[in-house]
Design a protein around this motif. Structure first.
Motif, PDB file in Angstrom:
ATOM      1  N   GLY A  86       0.818  -1.212   0.000  1.00 24.46           N
ATOM      2  CA  GLY A  86       0.000   0.000   0.000  1.00 24.46           C
ATOM      3  C   GLY A  86       0.849   1.258   0.000  1.00 24.46           C
ATOM      4  O   GLY A  86       0.559   2.223  -0.711  1.00 24.46           O
ATOM      5  N   MET A  87       1.897   1.270   0.811  1.00 21.79           N
ATOM      6  CA  MET A  87       2.780   2.436   0.872  1.00 21.79           C
ATOM      7  C   MET A  87       3.569   2.577  -0.419  1.00 21.79           C
ATOM      8  O   MET A  87       3.813   3.683  -0.896  1.00 21.79           O
ATOM      9  CB  MET A  87       3.719   2.333   2.075  1.00 21.79           C
ATOM     10  N   ARG A  88       3.954   1.450  -1.015  1.00 21.65           N
ATOM     11  CA  ARG A  88       4.670   1.491  -2.296  1.00 21.65           C
ATOM     12  C   ARG A  88       3.792   2.131  -3.371  1.00 21.65           C
ATOM     13  O   ARG A  88       4.258   2.956  -4.152  1.00 21.65           O
ATOM     14  CB  ARG A  88       5.078   0.089  -2.731  1.00 21.65           C
ATOM     15  N   ALA A  89       2.532   1.747  -3.378  1.00 22.42           N
ATOM     16  CA  ALA A  89       1.606   2.321  -4.359  1.00 22.42           C
ATOM     17  C   ALA A  89       1.431   3.814  -4.121  1.00 22.42           C
ATOM     18  O   ALA A  89       1.406   4.611  -5.067  1.00 22.42           O
ATOM     19  CB  ALA A  89       0.260   1.604  -4.293  1.00 22.42           C
ATOM     20  N   PHE A  90       1.330   4.207  -2.850  1.00 18.11           N
ATOM     21  CA  PHE A  90       1.160   5.617  -2.518  1.00 18.11           C
ATOM     22  C   PHE A  90       2.371   6.433  -2.954  1.00 18.11           C
ATOM     23  O   PHE A  90       2.230   7.488  -3.575  1.00 18.11           O
ATOM     24  CB  PHE A  90       0.913   5.776  -1.010  1.00 18.11           C
ATOM     25  N   LEU A  91       3.565   5.958  -2.633  1.00 19.18           N
ATOM     26  CA  LEU A  91       4.784   6.677  -3.016  1.00 19.18           C
ATOM     27  C   LEU A  91       4.947   6.704  -4.535  1.00 19.18           C
ATOM     28  O   LEU A  91       5.417   7.697  -5.093  1.00 19.18           O
ATOM     29  CB  LEU A  91       6.011   6.057  -2.352  1.00 19.18           C
TER      30      LEU A  91
END
Length: 180
Positions: free
Chosen positions: A74-79
């Motif tokens: 999820g954080m990878r997608a956000f970044l």
């Protein structure tokens, strides 16, 4: 659109997603680690924020960083979205806004207490209890010591400063005496 409005929009969206996935604390921690990496490696941040550096190379560098930091999908997608939309320069503001929104969601408020001397556990508990009664929320204290206050406390909570220090009171008396 102002930079703070942009950061708030992204932070609000991320908190909403994190709340749905029950990963609010995890995302907050991951955001903090990425911000720290940008703070330590200034050239990394400059490269990733550069409009002239090719996007595919920035994506590869960011991907390596995310692997190194072991970030969630999820954080990878956000970044990745921040990189694609050229919003990585707002990461520090997004993290601050995210933290504030996550705290609000949890009914938590952070208070920075500055005292003239070390406070014992009983005093800290009394301050915390008083602030919780005033705010109606759970309070997390961070305590610092500044001997220049002479006596008393300064409390910063919710963007407001409450100054009950002896130093400030003496300054007010001095100002009053000077005015006559």
């Amino acid at each position: 659109m102002s930079t703070s409005a942009i950061a708030k929009r992204y932070a609000r969206a991320l908190v909403g997603i994190a709340a749905e996935q029950q990963t609010v604390e995890q995302y907050g921690s991951e955001l903090g680690r990425v911000r720290e990496a940008f703070g330590v490696e200034k050239y990394l941040r400059l490269i990733l924020e550069s409009p002239t550096f090719p996007l595919n190379k920035k994506a590869a560098i960011l991907n390596d960083l995310m692997e190194l930091l072991e970030l969630s999908e999820g954080m990878r997608a956000f970044l990745g979205l921040l990189l694609e939309k050229d919003r990585l320069q707002y990461l520090a503001q997004i993290e601050r806004d995210y933290s504030r929104l996550a705290d609000e969601m949890a009914g938590l408020v952070r208070a920075a207490v500055t005292a003239s001397r070390e406070l014992d556990v009983k005093q800290q508990q009394a301050i915390k209890a008083g602030l919780e009664q005033q705010t109606g929320k759970q309070v997390e204290l961070s305590i610092a010591v500044d001997e220049e206050l002479i006596g008393g406390l300064q409390v910063e909570i919710g963007g407001r400063l409450f100054d009950g220090s002896l130093k400030t009171q003496l300054k007010r008396i001095e100002d009053t005496l000077k005015k006559g």
